[in-house]
Design a protein around this motif. Structure first.
Motif, short mmCIF file in Angstrom:
data_model
loop_
_atom_site.label_atom_id
_atom_site.label_comp_id
_atom_site.label_asym_id
_atom_site.label_seq_id
_atom_site.Cartn_x
_atom_site.Cartn_y
_atom_site.Cartn_z
N GLU A 180 -0.33 -13.30 -6.46
CA GLU A 180 -1.47 -13.58 -7.33
C GLU A 180 -2.79 -13.40 -6.59
O GLU A 180 -3.74 -12.81 -7.14
CB GLU A 180 -1.38 -15.00 -7.88
N HIS A 181 -2.87 -13.90 -5.37
CA HIS A 181 -4.09 -13.77 -4.58
C HIS A 181 -4.41 -12.30 -4.32
O HIS A 181 -5.56 -11.87 -4.45
CB HIS A 181 -3.95 -14.54 -3.26
N THR A 182 -3.40 -11.53 -3.95
CA THR A 182 -3.60 -10.12 -3.65
C THR A 182 -4.02 -9.35 -4.90
O THR A 182 -4.97 -8.56 -4.86
CB THR A 182 -2.31 -9.51 -3.06
N ARG A 183 -3.34 -9.58 -5.99
CA ARG A 183 -3.66 -8.85 -7.23
C ARG A 183 -5.03 -9.24 -7.79
O ARG A 183 -5.68 -8.44 -8.45
CB ARG A 183 -2.59 -9.08 -8.27
N ALA A 195 -2.86 -2.80 -6.08
CA ALA A 195 -2.07 -2.97 -4.86
C ALA A 195 -0.67 -2.39 -4.96
O ALA A 195 -0.01 -2.19 -3.95
CB ALA A 195 -1.98 -4.44 -4.48
N GLY A 196 -0.20 -2.13 -6.14
CA GLY A 196 1.16 -1.60 -6.27
C GLY A 196 2.18 -2.72 -6.24
O GLY A 196 1.84 -3.90 -6.14
N PRO A 197 3.45 -2.34 -6.31
CA PRO A 197 4.49 -3.38 -6.35
C PRO A 197 4.60 -4.11 -5.01
O PRO A 197 4.41 -3.52 -3.95
CB PRO A 197 5.77 -2.58 -6.64
N ARG A 198 4.90 -5.40 -5.10
CA ARG A 198 5.08 -6.16 -3.86
C ARG A 198 6.43 -5.79 -3.27
O ARG A 198 7.34 -5.33 -3.97
CB ARG A 198 4.96 -7.65 -4.12
N PRO A 199 6.58 -6.02 -1.98
CA PRO A 199 7.86 -5.69 -1.34
C PRO A 199 9.02 -6.52 -1.89
O PRO A 199 8.83 -7.63 -2.37
CB PRO A 199 7.62 -6.05 0.14
N VAL A 228 5.73 -9.87 2.34
CA VAL A 228 4.57 -9.99 1.46
C VAL A 228 3.27 -10.22 2.23
O VAL A 228 2.21 -9.82 1.77
CB VAL A 228 4.74 -11.08 0.38
N TYR A 229 3.35 -10.83 3.42
CA TYR A 229 2.12 -11.09 4.17
C TYR A 229 1.53 -9.78 4.72
O TYR A 229 0.31 -9.58 4.67
CB TYR A 229 2.38 -12.09 5.30
N ASP A 230 2.37 -8.89 5.21
CA ASP A 230 1.89 -7.58 5.65
C ASP A 230 1.35 -6.79 4.47
O ASP A 230 0.33 -6.11 4.58
CB ASP A 230 3.01 -6.80 6.36
N TRP A 231 2.05 -6.85 3.34
CA TRP A 231 1.60 -6.18 2.11
C TRP A 231 0.22 -6.70 1.71
O TRP A 231 -0.67 -5.93 1.35
CB TRP A 231 2.64 -6.43 1.01
N MET A 232 0.05 -8.01 1.79
CA MET A 232 -1.23 -8.62 1.43
C MET A 232 -2.35 -8.13 2.35
O MET A 232 -3.42 -7.74 1.89
CB MET A 232 -1.11 -10.14 1.51
N ARG A 233 -2.09 -8.16 3.65
CA ARG A 233 -3.11 -7.70 4.61
C ARG A 233 -3.46 -6.24 4.40
O ARG A 233 -4.62 -5.86 4.48
CB ARG A 233 -2.62 -7.94 6.04
N GLU A 234 -2.45 -5.43 4.16
CA GLU A 234 -2.67 -3.99 3.95
C GLU A 234 -3.58 -3.74 2.75
O GLU A 234 -4.48 -2.90 2.81
CB GLU A 234 -1.32 -3.30 3.74
#
Length: 179
Positions: free
Chosen positions: A60-63, A69-73, A79-85
């Protein structure tokens, strides 16, 4: 966890929660066993709910700040690396908030595993001493330094969010002074 606790990232703690604490009857917080006439639950529901809530909050925070952002892993610990990216483009204040969220999750994961000593390694946001203890009944850390009390002499309490915000701010301040 042991002496190398600083090596535990929120992602590695989440991976450990999934591998060791999601199984029935493992970990420190055993749930009540089912009666013989009912089948047992194949996983520990409280740990599953904790993991799901953490992943959902990161998503939710990332989106909210990066809708494209695309689909989460698939793997929760990624998810933390995905969020940072997907939030690397944010201004410094929003990146600080992101890092505080991730750090808070690391504390929450450790507490879910029964590792309340992780709070002892945090500086008190009020006085800066190492006098914090986790109070499970309050869901907060309490500073036992007698000089860190309110006007009535009651010990000050801190939420995990406050501790995480303070930790990230201190880390940034140290980095600025070092350069």
């Amino acid at each position: 966890m042991s002496a190398g606790d600083d090596d535990y990232t929120p992602a590695s703690r989440l991976r450990l929660l999934q591998a060791e604490f999601l199984q029935p009857g493992r970990g420190q917080h055993h749930e009540r066993a089912a009666k013989a006439d009912t089948p047992s639950v194949p996983i520990r529901i409280a740990i599953y709910d904790h993991i799901r809530a953490a992943v959902d909050e990161v998503t939710e925070h990332t989106r909210a700040v990066a809708p494209d952002a695309g689909p989460r892993p698939e793997r929760a610990d990624m998810v933390y690396d995905w969020m940072r990216e997907h939030t690397a483009h944010l201004d410094a204040e929003r990146q600080r908030a992101r890092e505080a969220l991730i750090y808070r999750h690391g504390l929450e994961h450790a507490l879910a595993m029964g590792e309340s000593k992780v709070i002892r390694r945090q500086a008190c946001p009020g006085c800066g001493t190492w006098g914090l203890f986790w109070r499970r009944d309050r869901e907060a850390a309490v500073c036992v330094n007698r000089f860190c009390a309110d006007d009535d002499g009651v010990s000050r309490t801190w939420t995990l969010a406050q501790i995480a915000d303070d930790h990230i701010a201190r880390k940034e301040s140290s980095a600025r002074r070092a350069t």
